[in-house]
Motif scaffolding. Structure first.
Motif, PDB file in Angstrom:
ATOM      1  N   GLU A 158      58.201  -4.382  86.246  1.00 43.41           N
ATOM      2  CA  GLU A 158      58.187  -5.843  86.310  1.00 43.41           C
ATOM      3  C   GLU A 158      57.244  -6.339  87.408  1.00 43.41           C
ATOM      4  OE1 GLU A 158      59.625  -7.668  83.899  1.00 43.41           O
ATOM      5  OE2 GLU A 158      60.246  -5.749  83.066  1.00 43.41           O
ATOM      6  N   GLN A 159      57.172  -5.609  88.517  1.00 38.54           N
ATOM      7  CA  GLN A 159      56.277  -6.006  89.603  1.00 38.54           C
ATOM      8  C   GLN A 159      54.819  -5.914  89.165  1.00 38.54           C
ATOM      9  OE1 GLN A 159      57.401  -7.190  92.796  1.00 38.54           O
ATOM     10  NE2 GLN A 159      55.296  -7.910  92.680  1.00 38.54           N
ATOM     11  N   THR A 160      54.494  -4.902  88.362  1.00 41.09           N
ATOM     12  CA  THR A 160      53.135  -4.771  87.829  1.00 41.09           C
ATOM     13  C   THR A 160      52.794  -5.976  86.947  1.00 41.09           C
ATOM     14  OG1 THR A 160      53.234  -2.358  87.919  1.00 41.09           O
ATOM     15  CG2 THR A 160      51.620  -3.325  86.409  1.00 41.09           C
ATOM     16  N   LYS A 161      53.738  -6.366  86.088  1.00 42.51           N
ATOM     17  CA  LYS A 161      53.523  -7.547  85.238  1.00 42.51           C
ATOM     18  C   LYS A 161      53.373  -8.809  86.091  1.00 42.51           C
ATOM     19  CE  LYS A 161      56.515  -5.798  81.541  1.00 42.51           C
ATOM     20  NZ  LYS A 161      57.800  -6.051  80.847  1.00 42.51           N
ATOM     21  N   LEU A 162      54.236  -8.933  87.099  1.00 44.63           N
ATOM     22  CA  LEU A 162      54.181 -10.109  87.967  1.00 44.63           C
ATOM     23  C   LEU A 162      52.842 -10.183  88.693  1.00 44.63           C
ATOM     24  CD1 LEU A 162      55.437 -12.614  89.285  1.00 44.63           C
ATOM     25  CD2 LEU A 162      56.494 -11.078  90.972  1.00 44.63           C
ATOM     26  N   ASN A 163      52.398  -9.063  89.242  1.00 42.46           N
ATOM     27  CA  ASN A 163      51.116  -9.060  89.958  1.00 42.46           C
ATOM     28  C   ASN A 163      49.971  -9.501  89.056  1.00 42.46           C
ATOM     29  OD1 ASN A 163      52.449  -8.153  92.244  1.00 42.46           O
ATOM     30  ND2 ASN A 163      51.840  -6.018  91.978  1.00 42.46           N
ATOM     31  N   SER A 164      49.994  -9.065  87.804  1.00 43.70           N
ATOM     32  CA  SER A 164      48.959  -9.449  86.846  1.00 43.70           C
ATOM     33  C   SER A 164      48.995 -10.958  86.588  1.00 43.70           C
ATOM     34  CB  SER A 164      49.163  -8.676  85.544  1.00 43.70           C
ATOM     35  OG  SER A 164      48.273  -9.117  84.554  1.00 43.70           O
ATOM     36  N   ASN A 165      50.178 -11.505  86.435  1.00 45.71           N
ATOM     37  CA  ASN A 165      50.302 -12.940  86.169  1.00 45.71           C
ATOM     38  C   ASN A 165      50.017 -13.784  87.408  1.00 45.71           C
ATOM     39  OD1 ASN A 165      51.155 -13.590  83.277  1.00 45.71           O
ATOM     40  ND2 ASN A 165      52.364 -11.782  83.785  1.00 45.71           N
ATOM     41  N   ILE A 166      50.327 -13.274  88.582  1.00 44.62           N
ATOM     42  CA  ILE A 166      49.963 -13.984  89.817  1.00 44.62           C
ATOM     43  C   ILE A 166      48.444 -14.065  89.923  1.00 44.62           C
ATOM     44  CG2 ILE A 166      49.937 -13.831  92.336  1.00 44.62           C
ATOM     45  CD1 ILE A 166      52.831 -12.739  92.150  1.00 44.62           C
ATOM     46  N   ALA A 167      47.774 -12.963  89.606  1.00 48.24           N
ATOM     47  CA  ALA A 167      46.305 -12.952  89.644  1.00 48.24           C
ATOM     48  C   ALA A 167      45.741 -13.954  88.635  1.00 48.24           C
ATOM     49  CB  ALA A 167      45.771 -11.549  89.366  1.00 48.24           C
ATOM     50  N   ALA A 168      46.326 -13.997  87.438  1.00 49.40           N
ATOM     51  CA  ALA A 168      45.868 -14.960  86.420  1.00 49.40           C
ATOM     52  C   ALA A 168      46.115 -16.393  86.889  1.00 49.40           C
ATOM     53  CB  ALA A 168      46.580 -14.700  85.095  1.00 49.40           C
ATOM     54  N   ASP A 169      47.260 -16.635  87.526  1.00 48.35           N
ATOM     55  CA  ASP A 169      47.543 -17.977  88.032  1.00 48.35           C
ATOM     56  C   ASP A 169      46.554 -18.360  89.125  1.00 48.35           C
ATOM     57  OD1 ASP A 169      49.220 -20.415  88.389  1.00 48.35           O
ATOM     58  OD2 ASP A 169      49.545 -19.504  90.354  1.00 48.35           O
ATOM     59  N   LYS A 170      46.264 -17.441  90.014  1.00 50.20           N
ATOM     60  CA  LYS A 170      45.304 -17.737  91.089  1.00 50.20           C
ATOM     61  C   LYS A 170      43.912 -18.024  90.520  1.00 50.20           C
ATOM     62  CE  LYS A 170      47.768 -15.582  94.840  1.00 50.20           C
ATOM     63  NZ  LYS A 170      47.778 -14.657  95.944  1.00 50.20           N
ATOM     64  N   ALA A 171      43.575 -17.354  89.417  1.00 48.12           N
ATOM     65  CA  ALA A 171      42.296 -17.630  88.751  1.00 48.12           C
ATOM     66  C   ALA A 171      42.289 -19.037  88.158  1.00 48.12           C
ATOM     67  CB  ALA A 171      42.026 -16.586  87.668  1.00 48.12           C
ATOM     68  N   ASN A 172      43.465 -19.593  87.902  1.00 46.86           N
ATOM     69  CA  ASN A 172      43.604 -20.951  87.370  1.00 46.86           C
ATOM     70  C   ASN A 172      43.760 -21.998  88.468  1.00 46.86           C
ATOM     71  OD1 ASN A 172      43.557 -20.210  84.638  1.00 46.86           O
ATOM     72  ND2 ASN A 172      45.740 -19.790  84.606  1.00 46.86           N
ATOM     73  N   ALA A 173      43.566 -21.621  89.719  1.00 45.40           N
ATOM     74  CA  ALA A 173      43.796 -22.532  90.840  1.00 45.40           C
ATOM     75  C   ALA A 173      43.057 -23.854  90.625  1.00 45.40           C
ATOM     76  CB  ALA A 173      43.353 -21.888  92.145  1.00 45.40           C
ATOM     77  N   GLY A 174      43.804 -24.937  90.755  1.00 44.64           N
ATOM     78  CA  GLY A 174      43.237 -26.272  90.634  1.00 44.64           C
ATOM     79  C   GLY A 174      43.138 -26.810  89.213  1.00 44.64           C
ATOM     80  N   LYS A 175      43.332 -25.959  88.228  1.00 40.15           N
ATOM     81  CA  LYS A 175      43.284 -26.418  86.837  1.00 40.15           C
ATOM     82  C   LYS A 175      44.595 -27.113  86.474  1.00 40.15           C
ATOM     83  CE  LYS A 175      40.247 -22.694  85.251  1.00 40.15           C
ATOM     84  NZ  LYS A 175      40.150 -21.510  84.371  1.00 40.15           N
ATOM     85  N   THR A 176      44.491 -28.109  85.620  1.00 41.83           N
ATOM     86  CA  THR A 176      45.672 -28.842  85.168  1.00 41.83           C
ATOM     87  C   THR A 176      46.630 -27.893  84.437  1.00 41.83           C
ATOM     88  OG1 THR A 176      44.404 -30.873  84.944  1.00 41.83           O
ATOM     89  CG2 THR A 176      46.480 -30.764  83.739  1.00 41.83           C
ATOM     90  N   SER A 177      47.895 -28.030  84.785  1.00 47.20           N
ATOM     91  CA  SER A 177      48.947 -27.213  84.190  1.00 47.20           C
ATOM     92  C   SER A 177      49.959 -28.134  83.541  1.00 47.20           C
ATOM     93  CB  SER A 177      49.609 -26.364  85.286  1.00 47.20           C
ATOM     94  OG  SER A 177      50.647 -25.598  84.762  1.00 47.20           O
ATOM     95  N   GLN A 178      50.377 -27.775  82.332  1.00 50.36           N
ATOM     96  CA  GLN A 178      51.333 -28.600  81.609  1.00 50.36           C
ATOM     97  C   GLN A 178      52.536 -27.761  81.188  1.00 50.36           C
ATOM     98  OE1 GLN A 178      49.638 -30.985  78.454  1.00 50.36           O
ATOM     99  NE2 GLN A 178      51.581 -31.006  77.328  1.00 50.36           N
ATOM    100  N   GLY A 179      53.712 -28.293  81.433  1.00 49.86           N
ATOM    101  CA  GLY A 179      54.951 -27.650  81.035  1.00 49.86           C
ATOM    102  C   GLY A 179      55.420 -28.113  79.678  1.00 49.86           C
ATOM    103  N   VAL A 180      56.532 -27.555  79.247  1.00 48.82           N
ATOM    104  CA  VAL A 180      57.088 -27.883  77.930  1.00 48.82           C
ATOM    105  C   VAL A 180      58.476 -28.501  78.030  1.00 48.82           C
ATOM    106  CG1 VAL A 180      55.731 -26.185  76.665  1.00 48.82           C
ATOM    107  CG2 VAL A 180      57.961 -25.525  77.650  1.00 48.82           C
ATOM    108  N   ALA A 181      59.004 -28.642  79.221  1.00 48.92           N
ATOM    109  CA  ALA A 181      60.375 -29.160  79.392  1.00 48.92           C
ATOM    110  C   ALA A 181      60.388 -30.678  79.398  1.00 48.92           C
ATOM    111  CB  ALA A 181      60.973 -28.645  80.683  1.00 48.92           C
TER     112      ALA A 181
END
Length: 181
Positions: A158-181
């Motif tokens: 799970e930590q490997t998956k999390l690290n990958s998604n943290i990196a992807a999120d950091k690559a999206n820094a400053g981009k508009t993010s939209q939720g579904v709730a």
């Protein structure tokens, strides 16, 4: 003489106020070794982190699932609290598959991009909850002297998956993010 009395009275007042000052946070945290958490189960819409901008998911997810346990001995976390963490993590997972995926498929352009950034932030949230639950299970098993090797293997995955998604999120820094709730 009246001035001296007034100065002495004022000095006593100041000393009283100073002694009643709150304890600095660092000292308070240092004494929380035997503290309990007041983690409360919330509906997905109350704890989701996908609205806003990318690049901040790790801090936002930690605020939901990790920070409430700061200074708490994880082996003492109640089964009700662990159930609440799992329920919230499952809600984030359901949002990913039941909400984000179809909405991204149906959208285009800037909306699809914002939903994709939001989905990545949601994955960080979901995985942070999963890891916190595993950490609690490990602490509880260790306190009982039980083998934790399977849990530690799950934690690594799970930590490997999390690290990958943290990196992807950091690559999206400053981009508009939209939720579904």
């Amino acid at each position: 003489m009246a001035r001296f009395t007034l100065i002495a009275l004022f000095g006593s007042l100041v000393a009283g106020i100073a002694s009643a000052a709150p304890v600095p946070v660092k000292l308070e945290l240092a004494t929380r070794a035997n503290a309990t958490t007041t983690f409360t189960e919330q509906d997905y819409s109350a704890f989701q982190i996908s609205d806003g901008v990318g690049g901040t998911a790790v801090d936002e997810a930690n605020a939901v699932f990790v920070d409430p346990f700061d200074g708490v001995d994880l082996s003492t976390v109640s089964s009700d609290t662990l159930d609440a963490i799992n329920t919230m993590r499952e809600a984030a997972e359901s949002a990913e598959t039941d909400e984000f995926d179809p909405q991204i498929d149906a959208a285009s352009g800037a909306t699809a991009d914002a939903l994709s950034v939001g989905k990545t932030k949601n994955k960080v949230l979901k995985l942070t909850g999963e890891i916190q639950a595993i950490n609690i299970k490990i602490a509880q098993a260790q306190a009982k002297g039980e083998d934790t090797s399977d849990l530690e293997d799950s934690l690594d995955e799970e930590q490997t998956k999390l690290n990958s998604n943290i990196a992807a999120d950091k690559a999206n820094a400053g981009k508009t993010s939209q939720g579904v709730a």
